[in-house]
Each structure stands twice: as structure tokens, then as C-alpha cells.
Design an enzyme around this catalytic site. Sequence first.
Site, PDB file in Angstrom:
ATOM      1  N   LYS A 159       0.839  -1.204   0.000  1.00 56.69           N
ATOM      2  CA  LYS A 159       0.000   0.000   0.000  1.00 56.69           C
ATOM      3  C   LYS A 159       0.875   1.256   0.000  1.00 56.69           C
ATOM      4  CE  LYS A 159      -3.964  -1.804   2.653  1.00 56.69           C
ATOM      5  NZ  LYS A 159      -4.983  -1.573   1.609  1.00 56.69           N
ATOM      6  N   ARG A 197     -10.357 -11.464   1.699  1.00 51.95           N
ATOM      7  CA  ARG A 197     -11.162 -12.542   1.116  1.00 51.95           C
ATOM      8  C   ARG A 197     -10.433 -13.878   1.172  1.00 51.95           C
ATOM      9  NH1 ARG A 197     -11.535  -9.177  -4.334  1.00 51.95           N
ATOM     10  NH2 ARG A 197     -11.283  -7.549  -2.774  1.00 51.95           N
TER      11      ARG A 197
HETATM   12  N1  BES Z   1      -8.243  -3.665   4.276  1.00 54.54           N
HETATM   13  C1  BES Z   1      -8.366  -3.250   2.923  1.00 54.54           C
HETATM   14  C2  BES Z   1      -9.681  -2.508   2.645  1.00 54.54           C
HETATM   15  C3  BES Z   1      -9.848  -1.155   3.296  1.00 54.54           C
HETATM   16  C4  BES Z   1      -9.463  -0.014   2.624  1.00 54.54           C
HETATM   17  C5  BES Z   1     -10.420  -1.027   4.536  1.00 54.54           C
HETATM   18  C6  BES Z   1      -9.642   1.226   3.201  1.00 54.54           C
HETATM   19  C7  BES Z   1     -10.596   0.205   5.120  1.00 54.54           C
HETATM   20  C8  BES Z   1     -10.209   1.343   4.448  1.00 54.54           C
HETATM   21  C9  BES Z   1      -8.327  -4.478   2.009  1.00 54.54           C
HETATM   22  O1  BES Z   1      -7.542  -5.519   2.434  1.00 54.54           O
HETATM   23  C10 BES Z   1      -7.779  -4.022   0.703  1.00 54.54           C
HETATM   24  O2  BES Z   1      -6.657  -3.636   0.667  1.00 54.54           O
HETATM   25  N2  BES Z   1      -8.594  -4.112  -0.348  1.00 54.54           N
HETATM   26  C11 BES Z   1      -8.191  -3.700  -1.653  1.00 54.54           C
HETATM   27  C12 BES Z   1      -8.693  -4.730  -2.626  1.00 54.54           C
HETATM   28  C13 BES Z   1      -8.195  -4.538  -4.029  1.00 54.54           C
HETATM   29  C14 BES Z   1      -6.707  -4.806  -4.083  1.00 54.54           C
HETATM   30  C15 BES Z   1      -8.953  -5.476  -4.936  1.00 54.54           C
HETATM   31  C16 BES Z   1      -8.809  -2.337  -1.932  1.00 54.54           C
HETATM   32  O3  BES Z   1      -9.940  -2.093  -1.509  1.00 54.54           O
HETATM   33  O4  BES Z   1      -8.110  -1.517  -2.535  1.00 54.54           O
HETATM   34 MN    MN Z   2      -5.537  -5.340   1.835  1.00 53.28          MN
END
Ligand code: BES
Ligand code: MN
Length: 509
Positions: free
Chosen positions: A274, A348
Amino acid sequence: MQVRVAHDAPLDARTGALVVPVFADAQLDGATKAADEALGGAIADIVQSGEIAGKPYEMALVHAKDKPFRRVLVVGLGEREKFESFMLARYAGAAVRYLGRRNVTDVTIAAPREMSANTTAGASFLAEGAIAASLDTTLYQEKPEKRTAVERVTILSSGLDDGAVVRGAERGIVVGESVNFARRLALTPANDMTPAHLANEAANAARDAGLSIDVLDEERARAEGMGSFLSVAQGSAQPPKFIVLTYTGDPSSKELLALVGKGITFDTGGISLKPPERMEEMKYDMSGAAGVIAAMRAIGTLKPKINVVGIAPATENMPGGKATKPGDIVKAMNGTTIEVINTDAEGRLILADALCYARKLGATKIVDTATLTGACVIALGHAAAAAVSNDDDFVQRFLGAAKPSGERYWQMPLYDDYASQMKSDIADLKNTGGRPAGALTAAAFLKSFVADTPWIHLDIAGTAYVDNESAWIAKGPTGTPVRALIAFVESLAGSPVIHTNGAARAARA
Ligand code: BES
Ligand code: MN
Ligand code: ZN
């Protein structure tokens, strides 16, 4: 902080502050009217002059040094026709936060007459809100700034059914403490809140609430075939823990509800790292697990007639020499192979095995909850969580039970189109389906692990924590989904405590 119920007349209360409500219509009744008369019309003046315009949770403080109640805090409840029981949690919370910052140690809360439509629910909300407002969110400050001065809250039952107020307050104390438990788990930074620490907290909760607990370590998870869960854990120096809490409230029934919560104790994104901005918020990525553990604590304490298992797969998502790489293919417990396109779509992957395990334990209904997608925050903001399901009757039941809890859920569709976005060229599934409908392709991925079991997926990415504080609750973790899960379990057990206004009106008619 202690919460109790007393039958005193409002004007006889010996306290640091008496809290009374006003609606926007400026019609003073009940304790508010009595206090106004004792103060020579000061409350009527506050409302008529526009000092309080009748917006919810506006406040004005009147001193009454010579009276046993010493101060009166007037709290706005907005329009009378729009009053709902859950607003009493915010009413009590706003009062406790306001007075607690001003060094008032003893607070007495009067209820609006409207509470008599559903006295037990109202008292529960008063207790819940007072307790939620008292959480110290400055846990790591040497000299905490924000600790509340309030030590004792008394709920007045005069004019109401005393037994109903006591029953409601007892429930509300359990709900409020469970909400705070989930918030404290989420607040605790990831260097302390490791998977092992979360499992210890779950074990303490299990002991306190009379639940049984089983924690699967890496070796047992491997023996169960949880390749998808372990693929997320493999980049971390912290050993993963797969936490299972069991409550048996109806031994003669074969029905078993599973509550499954995402327990990523920190989400760096893994190799698909990230960006740094706001990455620190990813300590909250175990809010689903915290919500499930805290709801199980409440269920074990409240003892509804139902069987519930709480499942919380816990691990960090880290980059490193052993971490999963984009393109790697992993195998879940049910034999499904998954191509990992993006290691940041890790929630997931751990839920896939947790859903399989729920079915292995005999779950006949499943609710999962997770800070799963940024796409959900784009869709609904911080105003509501998404609810997605493979069973319309089941999700309607959830929405009906959750709505009066004060937490917001909005149903989103699960078209077959989303499942086709999750097909891999080389394996059974891939773990991302591109940008369109990101919250729903994630749900479609999860759906393939529940088979025909009625299932609801709650994406709480936008509601588990907030970065602005409100009158009634500190910024940070909100305790979502604890209130809704408790209300839903009570409803499924046939012993609902809280109802919508409509139900309250019907009960009066
Ligand atoms: N934990 C994150 C989702 C999230 C983002 C929660 C912002 C709270 C605030 C999750 O694991 C994630 O990173 N999801 C990705 C999925 C994508 C790579 C398909 C996302 O939402 O960008
Ligand atoms: Mn994530
Ligand atoms: Zn995540």
C-alpha cells in the site's frame, strides 16, 4: 464507570448534573418541565431564544448551585416525530462526554416520555451510550487528556416501568461494554495487537462470558487444508491464529449461526504494498474479528436461546522473503484454487477458509463481517456498511433487526456478472476482479465458499472507524458491527429487545 437505575423524582436527585431532553417543538414535559419550573423558566428561555434550535445533541448547561441536582444539562433530541430509541444512546453519550470533560463525576439522566413506547430498549440505549462515551481512547498517553471524569451514571425510572428500566439497563451495560471491548481491541496498535494477543483477548472474553474457545495454530490450520489463510500469513514473523468461540444456548437445536470476522492485525498490502498515506489506519483491519469476539462476549453474557459460533482468522499481511507473490496459486480448505493477482486483496483469502471452516463445524447460517474493500467506502462513504447476501429472506431479517440498533447497513446486489469477473485463466478463481463494483466482486468471491448456506456479508470498511469525533462518541473505532450482531442474534433467538418505531407504535395501539 458505574451505571445504575434509581426511582427518585428528578428534582430530588443528589447529583453533579441532571440531564433532561428537549425536542425542537419546545414543548417541555416530564422531567424537563419540572426542572424548568425549579429553575424559574430558564430552560424555556434557552429554547425560545434559539440558544438550542432543537438539532439533535445540542447542549446547554444551567447551574443550580442550591438544588440537590446542582446543574441541569439540556440536550436536544431534534424533531419529536423523528425520535427513535437508538437516539437515546447518543443523548446519554453526548451528556457523559460533555460533563466528563468538565470534571463532573456523578450524572443523573432523565428519559423523555417517548421512551415509554419501548422502555426496555430505551433504558438499554441510555446505558449503552453512557458507557460508549466513557471509553478512554488515549490509552498510550502518559497523562491521558481525554479520560472522562464521570464515575457514576444514574438512569431515572420515575414515570416508567421500573422493572423494564432495570432489565434494559442490564442489557445496555453488556452492549456498551462489548462495544468498548471491540473498540479497545481495534485501537491497540499492531505492535501490541498481534494475532497471538488477539487470541489471548478472545480467551479472556471466553472465560468471562462462559464460552468455549479453540485456537488453531499454523500447524493445525495446515492440517485442515487452510492454504488460502496461510498464504496471507506466510510473509509475517508473527504466527497466525485461527480463533473459534462457541456458545450453546439451545442444545436441543441443530441450528448453528456462524459469525465470521476478518482479523488482519495489520494490512501493509503485502508485496502489492500500500502507499504510505494513512497506512497506519490498517491497524483497524481486524475490526471484523474484534466485532465478532465482542459480540460473542455479549451473547455469552446475555444468554439468548440459540447456538452461535464466532470465527476470527487472525494474521498480519506483510511483505518479505517468504511472502506470497502476485501470480502465486493457493488452495483453500474446500479444494478451490485461487490465483493471487493482488496480495492486498487478502481479507477474502482468509475469509475463504473461515467460511469453509464454519460449514465444517455445521453452520446452518453464516454472517461474515470485514473491513474488506476501499470500493465499499467509495460507494457508501462512512454513512453505511454494505450488506450482500445469497438469501433475500435472511438478509431482510438482518436489516430489520439491525436498523433499530442505530448502525446503518445498506443492501447491495449480488449479480452473477460479479462472479464471472472473479474467474482465473489458470486456477478456479482469482482474488481481484478489477475496479468496477469492487465491493461486490469481493462478495461474489466469498459466496463461492458458502455453498447453499444462507449467508450475509457485511463490508464495514467505511463504518468500523471514523476520523471525526461526534458529540456522543470519540473518533476512531465505532464498535460497528457489535450492536447490530447482538440485536440480530436476539431476534433469531426469538427474544428481540429493540424494535423500530413502527413496532413500538404497533405495540401501543
Ligand atoms: N483492508 C483493505 C480494505 C480497506 C481499505 C479497509 C480502506 C478500510 C479502508 C483491504 O484488504 C484491501 O486492501 N482491499 C483492496 C482490494 C483490491 C486490491 C482489490 C482495496 O480495496 O483496494
Ligand atoms: Mn488489503
Ligand atoms: Zn485488508
